[in-house]
Design a protein around this motif. Structure first.
Motif, short mmCIF file in Angstrom:
data_model
loop_
_atom_site.label_atom_id
_atom_site.label_comp_id
_atom_site.label_asym_id
_atom_site.label_seq_id
_atom_site.Cartn_x
_atom_site.Cartn_y
_atom_site.Cartn_z
N ILE A 89 0.87 -1.18 0.00
CA ILE A 89 0.00 0.00 0.00
C ILE A 89 0.91 1.23 0.00
CG2 ILE A 89 -1.71 1.29 1.33
CD1 ILE A 89 -2.65 -1.45 2.42
N LEU A 90 0.62 2.16 -0.88
CA LEU A 90 1.48 3.33 -1.08
C LEU A 90 0.81 4.62 -0.63
CD1 LEU A 90 2.49 2.36 -4.70
CD2 LEU A 90 3.90 2.05 -2.66
N ALA A 91 1.61 5.61 -0.32
CA ALA A 91 1.10 6.96 -0.07
C ALA A 91 0.87 7.58 -1.44
CB ALA A 91 2.10 7.76 0.74
N GLU A 92 -0.34 7.51 -1.95
CA GLU A 92 -0.66 7.93 -3.33
C GLU A 92 -0.29 9.38 -3.63
OE1 GLU A 92 -2.08 6.17 -6.01
OE2 GLU A 92 -1.87 4.31 -4.87
N GLU A 93 -0.20 10.22 -2.63
CA GLU A 93 0.19 11.61 -2.90
C GLU A 93 1.69 11.72 -3.21
OE1 GLU A 93 0.46 10.92 1.51
OE2 GLU A 93 -1.07 10.54 -0.01
N LYS A 94 2.45 10.65 -2.95
CA LYS A 94 3.89 10.67 -3.22
C LYS A 94 4.27 9.81 -4.42
CE LYS A 94 5.11 11.59 1.52
NZ LYS A 94 5.90 11.23 2.65
N ILE A 95 3.70 8.63 -4.51
CA ILE A 95 4.00 7.70 -5.61
C ILE A 95 2.81 6.75 -5.76
CG2 ILE A 95 5.17 5.99 -4.16
CD1 ILE A 95 7.18 5.75 -6.59
N ASN A 96 2.57 6.31 -6.99
CA ASN A 96 1.44 5.40 -7.18
C ASN A 96 1.90 4.09 -7.82
OD1 ASN A 96 1.37 5.72 -10.09
ND2 ASN A 96 0.42 7.70 -9.74
N GLU A 97 1.02 3.13 -7.86
CA GLU A 97 1.35 1.79 -8.36
C GLU A 97 1.81 1.83 -9.82
OE1 GLU A 97 -0.70 -2.61 -8.75
OE2 GLU A 97 -1.54 -1.16 -7.33
N ARG A 98 1.21 2.69 -10.62
CA ARG A 98 1.60 2.80 -12.04
C ARG A 98 3.07 3.23 -12.16
NH1 ARG A 98 1.55 6.98 -15.72
NH2 ARG A 98 0.64 8.35 -14.17
N GLN A 99 3.50 4.15 -11.32
CA GLN A 99 4.88 4.61 -11.35
C GLN A 99 5.85 3.50 -10.92
OE1 GLN A 99 4.00 7.91 -8.75
NE2 GLN A 99 4.40 9.39 -10.39
N ILE A 100 5.47 2.72 -9.93
CA ILE A 100 6.30 1.60 -9.49
C ILE A 100 6.42 0.58 -10.61
CG2 ILE A 100 6.44 -0.36 -7.89
CD1 ILE A 100 7.01 2.20 -6.42
N LYS A 101 5.30 0.23 -11.25
CA LYS A 101 5.33 -0.73 -12.35
C LYS A 101 6.19 -0.22 -13.51
CE LYS A 101 1.07 -3.09 -11.25
NZ LYS A 101 -0.27 -3.48 -11.66
N MET A 102 6.15 1.09 -13.77
CA MET A 102 6.97 1.68 -14.82
C MET A 102 8.46 1.48 -14.49
SD MET A 102 6.98 5.60 -16.24
CE MET A 102 7.42 6.26 -14.64
N CYS A 103 8.83 1.60 -13.23
CA CYS A 103 10.23 1.40 -12.82
C CYS A 103 10.66 -0.06 -13.03
CB CYS A 103 10.41 1.79 -11.37
SG CYS A 103 10.24 3.56 -11.08
N PHE A 104 9.78 -1.00 -12.72
CA PHE A 104 10.10 -2.41 -12.97
C PHE A 104 10.30 -2.66 -14.46
CE2 PHE A 104 8.32 -3.37 -8.70
CZ PHE A 104 9.31 -4.23 -8.24
N GLU A 105 9.43 -2.08 -15.29
CA GLU A 105 9.57 -2.25 -16.75
C GLU A 105 10.87 -1.63 -17.25
OE1 GLU A 105 7.71 -3.98 -18.98
OE2 GLU A 105 6.74 -4.71 -17.15
N ALA A 106 11.23 -0.47 -16.75
CA ALA A 106 12.47 0.19 -17.16
C ALA A 106 13.69 -0.65 -16.79
CB ALA A 106 12.56 1.57 -16.51
N CYS A 107 13.62 -1.29 -15.66
CA CYS A 107 14.74 -2.11 -15.18
C CYS A 107 14.98 -3.33 -16.08
CB CYS A 107 14.44 -2.54 -13.76
SG CYS A 107 15.86 -3.07 -12.85
N LYS A 108 13.94 -3.80 -16.74
CA LYS A 108 14.05 -4.98 -17.61
C LYS A 108 14.64 -4.65 -18.98
CE LYS A 108 9.88 -6.98 -15.63
NZ LYS A 108 8.47 -7.29 -15.90
#
Length: 50
Positions: A22-41
């Motif tokens: 569970i994230l603090a949506e005002e700071k970062i959201n699930e879409r942004q986290i998933k984007m980071c995982f994709e970038a790492c690949k």
């Protein structure tokens, strides 16, 4: 693959792409986290701005 984020000020949490906490949506959201995982690949990633 494991990622780590700081929750609040004192907690560092490691998690996999399938176990996003569970994230603090005002700071970062699930879409942004998933984007980071994709970038790492990828060997080349163009930064996206939202």
């Amino acid at each position: 693959m494991i990622a780590a984020i700081r929750l609040l000020k004192l907690t560092l949490v490691q998690f996999s792409e399938k176990e996003i906490p569970i994230l603090a949506e005002e700071k970062i959201n699930e879409r942004q986290i998933k984007m980071c995982f994709e970038a790492c690949k990828k060997s080349f990633w163009e930064a996206l701005f939202d």
